[in-house]
Design a protein around this motif. Structure first.
Motif, PDB file in Angstrom:
ATOM      1  N   ALA A 316       0.835  -1.208   0.000  1.00  0.00           N
ATOM      2  CA  ALA A 316       0.000   0.000   0.000  1.00  0.00           C
ATOM      3  C   ALA A 316       0.865   1.251   0.000  1.00  0.00           C
ATOM      4  CB  ALA A 316      -0.934  -0.010   1.206  1.00  0.00           C
ATOM      5  N   ALA A 317       1.911   1.262   0.815  1.00  0.00           N
ATOM      6  CA  ALA A 317       2.807   2.426   0.877  1.00  0.00           C
ATOM      7  C   ALA A 317       3.504   2.660  -0.459  1.00  0.00           C
ATOM      8  CB  ALA A 317       3.840   2.219   1.984  1.00  0.00           C
ATOM      9  N   TYR A 318       3.946   1.587  -1.091  1.00  0.00           N
ATOM     10  CA  TYR A 318       4.615   1.679  -2.391  1.00  0.00           C
ATOM     11  C   TYR A 318       3.649   2.167  -3.466  1.00  0.00           C
ATOM     12  CZ  TYR A 318       6.935   0.070  -6.673  1.00  0.00           C
ATOM     13  OH  TYR A 318       7.493   0.002  -7.920  1.00  0.00           O
ATOM     14  N   ASN A 319       2.449   1.619  -3.475  1.00  0.00           N
ATOM     15  CA  ASN A 319       1.447   2.036  -4.466  1.00  0.00           C
ATOM     16  C   ASN A 319       1.094   3.510  -4.309  1.00  0.00           C
ATOM     17  OD1 ASN A 319       1.131  -0.378  -5.870  1.00  0.00           O
ATOM     18  ND2 ASN A 319      -0.400  -1.159  -4.450  1.00  0.00           N
ATOM     19  N   SER A 329       5.757   9.627   1.274  1.00  0.00           N
ATOM     20  CA  SER A 329       5.494   8.190   1.348  1.00  0.00           C
ATOM     21  C   SER A 329       6.583   7.433   2.097  1.00  0.00           C
ATOM     22  CB  SER A 329       5.326   7.607  -0.058  1.00  0.00           C
ATOM     23  OG  SER A 329       6.496   7.827  -0.831  1.00  0.00           O
ATOM     24  N   ARG A 330       7.850   7.817   1.922  1.00  0.00           N
ATOM     25  CA  ARG A 330       8.934   7.092   2.602  1.00  0.00           C
ATOM     26  C   ARG A 330       8.901   7.344   4.104  1.00  0.00           C
ATOM     27  NH1 ARG A 330      14.575   7.240  -0.620  1.00  0.00           N
ATOM     28  NH2 ARG A 330      14.974   5.583   0.890  1.00  0.00           N
ATOM     29  N   PHE A 331       8.586   8.579   4.491  1.00  0.00           N
ATOM     30  CA  PHE A 331       8.469   8.884   5.919  1.00  0.00           C
ATOM     31  C   PHE A 331       7.313   8.095   6.540  1.00  0.00           C
ATOM     32  CE2 PHE A 331       6.236  11.351   9.188  1.00  0.00           C
ATOM     33  CZ  PHE A 331       7.215  11.380  10.174  1.00  0.00           C
ATOM     34  N   THR A 336       4.891   3.951  10.025  1.00  0.00           N
ATOM     35  CA  THR A 336       3.875   2.932  10.301  1.00  0.00           C
ATOM     36  C   THR A 336       4.429   1.510  10.304  1.00  0.00           C
ATOM     37  OG1 THR A 336       3.253   2.852   7.954  1.00  0.00           O
ATOM     38  CG2 THR A 336       2.015   4.341   9.378  1.00  0.00           C
ATOM     39  N   LEU A 337       5.479   1.243   9.515  1.00  0.00           N
ATOM     40  CA  LEU A 337       5.989  -0.118   9.400  1.00  0.00           C
ATOM     41  C   LEU A 337       7.305  -0.332  10.137  1.00  0.00           C
ATOM     42  CD1 LEU A 337       5.193  -0.577   5.609  1.00  0.00           C
ATOM     43  CD2 LEU A 337       4.005  -1.696   7.497  1.00  0.00           C
ATOM     44  N   TYR A 382      18.218   2.881   6.389  1.00  0.00           N
ATOM     45  CA  TYR A 382      16.835   2.769   6.861  1.00  0.00           C
ATOM     46  C   TYR A 382      16.739   2.046   8.206  1.00  0.00           C
ATOM     47  CZ  TYR A 382      11.953   1.327   7.080  1.00  0.00           C
ATOM     48  OH  TYR A 382      10.676   1.111   7.494  1.00  0.00           O
ATOM     49  N   LYS A 383      17.307   0.852   8.306  1.00  0.00           N
ATOM     50  CA  LYS A 383      17.197   0.071   9.545  1.00  0.00           C
ATOM     51  C   LYS A 383      17.848   0.791  10.725  1.00  0.00           C
ATOM     52  CE  LYS A 383      16.816  -4.550   7.503  1.00  0.00           C
ATOM     53  NZ  LYS A 383      17.415  -5.907   7.404  1.00  0.00           N
ATOM     54  N   LEU A 384      18.959   1.442  10.475  1.00  0.00           N
ATOM     55  CA  LEU A 384      19.628   2.197  11.543  1.00  0.00           C
ATOM     56  C   LEU A 384      18.729   3.329  12.019  1.00  0.00           C
ATOM     57  CD1 LEU A 384      22.146   2.813  13.245  1.00  0.00           C
ATOM     58  CD2 LEU A 384      22.995   4.199  11.330  1.00  0.00           C
TER      59      LEU A 384
END
Length: 396
Positions: A316-319, A329-331, A336-337, A382-384
């Protein structure tokens, strides 16, 4: 201004609620004079539900609302604000936040208090285990909060678990014609209603994306039926057509938006859209689906993922990034994820076990598409960033 009755407590709530997350700005700060004038004007015209939160406008939204409601306006309205579970690790932290909120709002009670962005039952259980829920129940018995609910941005299965886990006084979900089968979904809305739980709807315009970022083909479909009705009016009337919805929250950032929304809310009755109008929405949704990168319907058959990936949420975020040209969208994806859920649920957690693909009715190559999402939405650090943020936002 039309109202709908909260059958659980008898409150008569304006069908339009004022969302206090998008006040007019002056540079990088809230335009206080305009914002206060808009709030008081909306009350004079029938709006009686105001929704804010601890960190809206960098923590200044509650203070602005408190100031706007001074001088006799407080008694005319219902205030909704929120406790962020993702910032609370101990009961003392929750108490600290709540005390600050009362002070900022210049009140000694909150009408509608929510657990903010409650993502799943695991997080709710954590609130129970550290004593937050029993403390909130005590506040409710003492009249310091009148109603206890939660706001939600997760998937259907988690919503069902949450709504059935506790005798909630109300809930708040994202719902609009594009998200009818996403997040809590229409069936979740109907479930809440069947349980006697009032529903407050947020993001009716997807933060304005269903007004300013629509494809030309969609605009043409709307204009073909009614050349004068704006995309905002179409979207709001679609939601108010649902009798299960009590209030729609709209973050109005200028006087024109406020005037338009109040006008629409003066005659937007439930079950008032014609079959022809509903067919317009079906054609619009078909156009949107054809422009969607990954044909995920958020049915949830791929879930749960053994590695913890929220597969429908990732898609959903990608779409949304491409369908509605969402610059944030990236924020939102990280928020949320990665940040507010009990455990991270982003695409790069996929171990490519393939279990999900066996159950997908759309025959999506889920492992392949999750790699695309990872590439587009995450980035090297991202993970950091997620790990640092998750540690930073905890209040001890």
């Amino acid at each position: 201004m039309l109202t709908r009755r909260n059958e659980k407590n008898g409150d008569s709530l304006s069908i339009l609620g004022f969302g206090c997350m998008r006040f007019p700005m002056k540079g990088s700060s809230i335009d206080e004079e305009r914002s206060i004038a808009m709030i008081r004007d909306s009350i004079d015209k029938g709006v009686n539900y105001f929704d804010t939160a601890y960190f809206y406008h960098n923590g200044k939204s509650e203070s602005l609302l408190g100031e706007a409601l001074s001088g006799g306006y407080r008694e005319k309205v219902k205030i909704a604000t929120k406790l962020p579970p993702f910032m609370v690790s101990k009961l003392e932290g929750a108490k600290k936040i709540f005390g600050t909120q009362l002070r900022k709002l210049q009140t000694d009670y909150i009408d509608y208090y929510l657990l903010h962005m409650l993502p799943d039952k695991t997080t709710f259980d954590r609130m129970v285990s550290i004593g937050v829920i029993s403390w909130l129940e005590e506040l409710k018995r003492n009249g310091i909060i009148k109603n206890l609910g939660f706001s939600f941005h997760g998937g259907k299965a988690d919503f069902v678990e949450l709504i059935e886990a506790y005798p909630w006084d109300f809930c708040q979900i994202q719902y609009n014609y594009l998200d009818e089968n996403k997040q809590a979904t229409k069936s979740g809305l109907q479930l809440a209603h069947s349980l006697g739980i009032p529903v407050i709807v947020m993001e009716p315009l997807r933060g304005g994306k269903l007004v300013t970022n629509l494809p030309d083909e969609v605009l043409a479909e709307f204009r073909k039926y009614d050349n004068k009705r704006t995309p905002a009016e179409w979207a709001l009337r679609w939601i108010w057509n649902h009798p299960e919805v009590n209030v729609i929250l709209s973050g109005m950032s200028d006087e024109e938006q406020l005037a338009e929304n109040i006008r629409i809310a003066s005659d937007a009755e439930a079950n008032s859209l014609s079959d022809e109008e509903l067919q317009v929405f079906e054609r619009v949704k078909t156009i949107m689906q054809e422009r969607t990168k990954i044909p995920c319907t958020a049915c949830g058959y791929c879930m749960p993922c053994p590695s913890g990936v929220n597969i429908p949420g990732c898609f959903a975020a990608y779409n949304n990034k491409y369908l509605l040209k969402d610059k944030n969208s990236r924020f939102k994806y990280m928020q949320t994820l990665g940040v507010v859920s009990k455990k991270p649920a982003f695409a790069s957690l996929c171990t490519e076990c393939g279990k999900c693909e066996k159950h997908c009715p759309q025959k999506i190559e889920i492992r392949k598409e999750l790699k695309t999402v990872k590439k587009e939405m995450e980035g090297v650090f991202y993970k950091l960033a997620v790990n640092i943020t998750r540690k930073f936002i905890k209040i001890k």
